[in-house]
Design a protein around this motif. Structure first.
Motif, PDB file in Angstrom:
ATOM      1  N   ARG A  35      11.908  -7.867   3.471  1.00  0.00           N
ATOM      2  CA  ARG A  35      13.157  -8.604   3.591  1.00  0.00           C
ATOM      3  C   ARG A  35      12.915  -9.952   4.255  1.00  0.00           C
ATOM      4  O   ARG A  35      12.036 -10.096   5.120  1.00  0.00           O
ATOM      5  CB  ARG A  35      14.159  -7.794   4.422  1.00  0.00           C
ATOM      6  CG  ARG A  35      14.460  -6.417   3.854  1.00  0.00           C
ATOM      7  CD  ARG A  35      15.101  -6.496   2.469  1.00  0.00           C
ATOM      8  NE  ARG A  35      16.410  -7.089   2.509  1.00  0.00           N
ATOM      9  CZ  ARG A  35      17.536  -6.402   2.708  1.00  0.00           C
ATOM     10  NH1 ARG A  35      17.480  -5.081   2.869  1.00  0.00           N
ATOM     11  NH2 ARG A  35      18.696  -7.002   2.735  1.00  0.00           N
ATOM     12  N   SER A  36      13.706 -10.933   3.902  1.00  0.00           N
ATOM     13  CA  SER A  36      13.480 -12.300   4.382  1.00  0.00           C
ATOM     14  C   SER A  36      13.774 -12.469   5.863  1.00  0.00           C
ATOM     15  O   SER A  36      13.320 -13.437   6.481  1.00  0.00           O
ATOM     16  CB  SER A  36      14.340 -13.276   3.576  1.00  0.00           C
ATOM     17  OG  SER A  36      15.714 -12.917   3.648  1.00  0.00           O
ATOM     18  N   SER A  40       0.814  -1.221   0.000  1.00  0.00           N
ATOM     19  CA  SER A  40       0.000   0.000   0.000  1.00  0.00           C
ATOM     20  C   SER A  40       0.844   1.266   0.000  1.00  0.00           C
ATOM     21  O   SER A  40       0.315   2.369   0.173  1.00  0.00           O
ATOM     22  CB  SER A  40      -0.923  -0.004   1.222  1.00  0.00           C
ATOM     23  OG  SER A  40      -1.754  -1.152   1.230  1.00  0.00           O
ATOM     24  N   ASP A  41       2.168   1.109  -0.133  1.00  0.00           N
ATOM     25  CA  ASP A  41       3.102   2.238  -0.216  1.00  0.00           C
ATOM     26  C   ASP A  41       3.256   3.026   1.084  1.00  0.00           C
ATOM     27  O   ASP A  41       3.637   4.188   1.071  1.00  0.00           O
ATOM     28  CB  ASP A  41       2.702   3.210  -1.334  1.00  0.00           C
ATOM     29  CG  ASP A  41       2.885   2.591  -2.712  1.00  0.00           C
ATOM     30  OD1 ASP A  41       3.787   1.758  -2.860  1.00  0.00           O
ATOM     31  OD2 ASP A  41       2.106   2.934  -3.615  1.00  0.00           O
ATOM     32  N   PHE A  42       2.950   2.387   2.226  1.00  0.00           N
ATOM     33  CA  PHE A  42       3.237   3.029   3.505  1.00  0.00           C
ATOM     34  C   PHE A  42       4.703   2.822   3.891  1.00  0.00           C
ATOM     35  O   PHE A  42       5.299   3.658   4.558  1.00  0.00           O
ATOM     36  CB  PHE A  42       2.331   2.471   4.597  1.00  0.00           C
ATOM     37  CG  PHE A  42       0.890   2.848   4.423  1.00  0.00           C
ATOM     38  CD1 PHE A  42       0.502   4.177   4.394  1.00  0.00           C
ATOM     39  CD2 PHE A  42      -0.081   1.875   4.266  1.00  0.00           C
ATOM     40  CE1 PHE A  42      -0.829   4.529   4.228  1.00  0.00           C
ATOM     41  CE2 PHE A  42      -1.409   2.216   4.106  1.00  0.00           C
ATOM     42  CZ  PHE A  42      -1.784   3.541   4.087  1.00  0.00           C
ATOM     43  N   TYR A  43       5.246   1.671   3.531  1.00  0.00           N
ATOM     44  CA  TYR A  43       6.648   1.350   3.719  1.00  0.00           C
ATOM     45  C   TYR A  43       7.242   1.015   2.372  1.00  0.00           C
ATOM     46  O   TYR A  43       6.522   0.714   1.425  1.00  0.00           O
ATOM     47  CB  TYR A  43       6.817   0.122   4.640  1.00  0.00           C
ATOM     48  CG  TYR A  43       6.914   0.394   6.100  1.00  0.00           C
ATOM     49  CD1 TYR A  43       5.786   0.597   6.878  1.00  0.00           C
ATOM     50  CD2 TYR A  43       8.159   0.430   6.733  1.00  0.00           C
ATOM     51  CE1 TYR A  43       5.864   0.822   8.236  1.00  0.00           C
ATOM     52  CE2 TYR A  43       8.243   0.654   8.094  1.00  0.00           C
ATOM     53  CZ  TYR A  43       7.091   0.844   8.842  1.00  0.00           C
ATOM     54  OH  TYR A  43       7.193   1.072  10.194  1.00  0.00           O
ATOM     55  N   SER A  44       8.560   1.011   2.339  1.00  0.00           N
ATOM     56  CA  SER A  44       9.220   0.470   1.155  1.00  0.00           C
ATOM     57  C   SER A  44      10.593  -0.060   1.559  1.00  0.00           C
ATOM     58  O   SER A  44      11.255   0.506   2.419  1.00  0.00           O
ATOM     59  CB  SER A  44       9.375   1.535   0.068  1.00  0.00           C
ATOM     60  OG  SER A  44      10.247   2.565   0.491  1.00  0.00           O
ATOM     61  N   TYR A  45      10.964  -1.184   0.969  1.00  0.00           N
ATOM     62  CA  TYR A  45      12.281  -1.787   1.177  1.00  0.00           C
ATOM     63  C   TYR A  45      13.043  -1.708  -0.138  1.00  0.00           C
ATOM     64  O   TYR A  45      12.566  -2.213  -1.165  1.00  0.00           O
ATOM     65  CB  TYR A  45      12.149  -3.235   1.639  1.00  0.00           C
ATOM     66  CG  TYR A  45      11.686  -3.380   3.068  1.00  0.00           C
ATOM     67  CD1 TYR A  45      12.599  -3.451   4.107  1.00  0.00           C
ATOM     68  CD2 TYR A  45      10.330  -3.425   3.375  1.00  0.00           C
ATOM     69  CE1 TYR A  45      12.177  -3.566   5.419  1.00  0.00           C
ATOM     70  CE2 TYR A  45       9.893  -3.544   4.684  1.00  0.00           C
ATOM     71  CZ  TYR A  45      10.825  -3.617   5.691  1.00  0.00           C
ATOM     72  OH  TYR A  45      10.404  -3.719   7.001  1.00  0.00           O
TER      73      TYR A  45
END
Length: 202
Positions: free
Chosen positions: A176-177, A162-167
């Motif tokens: 991330r795993s 939802s584009d609240f976070y991004s890695y």
């Protein structure tokens, strides 16, 4: 003042005492969740592991609410299965050590250089299981930790989608795993704190 609260020296009617004890448990868990959330988000942003959008003021309160849920769920689950040998050590020193190790695992996830993300994920997973072995050692705690890790990872996937976070470099769908290991160790940490608070204020 802090010692006065932790040792619960008041003398009031039983119903009021129960309500007051429950409220103090919630406040401590909520505050601890918010503080840890802010510290861990700062670590990840500083090491450019993740970025936040401008609409993430609610992340810390959500983490605080999650800490309350976990901290209350562990002692409730212990009561349901009639399990009273839930921890190797139940003093406040043990709780603080558990919290420090949790923060250390998070620090390792963003600062230790690994050429292979899967290797990092396996290493952090081993650390998290070791943390459970040191501070819990119960099937109930293991099951709750795995449940917390699965649900929190699913929520994180939705947030990133939802584009609240991004890695920058996701390797497990959108995240991330090693993230499930972080959530698992967080479950152990706040479960341990919740059990101690239930012991003091139960």
């Amino acid at each position: 003042m802090a010692l006065w609260v932790l040792h619960r020296p008041w003398s009031v009617s039983r119903p009021l005492s129960i309500v007051l004890s429950f409220a103090i448990r919630i406040c401590i868990l909520f505050s601890a969740g918010i503080i840890c959330s802010m510290v861990l988000n700062l670590l990840q942003i500083q090491h450019r592991v993740t970025t936040l959008s401008m609409f993430t003021w609610w992340v810390a309160p959500c983490c605080g609410a999650a800490a309350v849920f976990i901290g209350l769920a562990y002692p409730c689950a212990d009561a349901c299965v009639k399990q009273d040998d839930h921890a190797v050590l139940t003093d406040w020193t043990s709780v603080m050590r558990c919290l420090v190790i949790f923060l250390g695992i998070n620090q390792a996830s963003v600062s230790i250089p690994y050429t292979d993300d899967q290797h990092l994920a396996m290493s952090l997973g081993a650390m998290s299981i070791g943390m459970w072995f040191l501070f819990d050692r119960t099937a109930c705690g293991l099951g709750l930790g795995l449940t917390v890790a699965a649900l929190a990872t699913l929520v994180a996937q939705v947030f990133v989608f939802s584009d609240f976070y991004s890695y920058p470099h996701p390797d497990f769908l959108f995240v991330r795993s090693w993230l499930p290991s972080i959530f698992f160790s967080g479950g152990v940490t706040f479960g341990h704190l919740g059990r101690k608070l239930a012991e003091v204020y139960g």
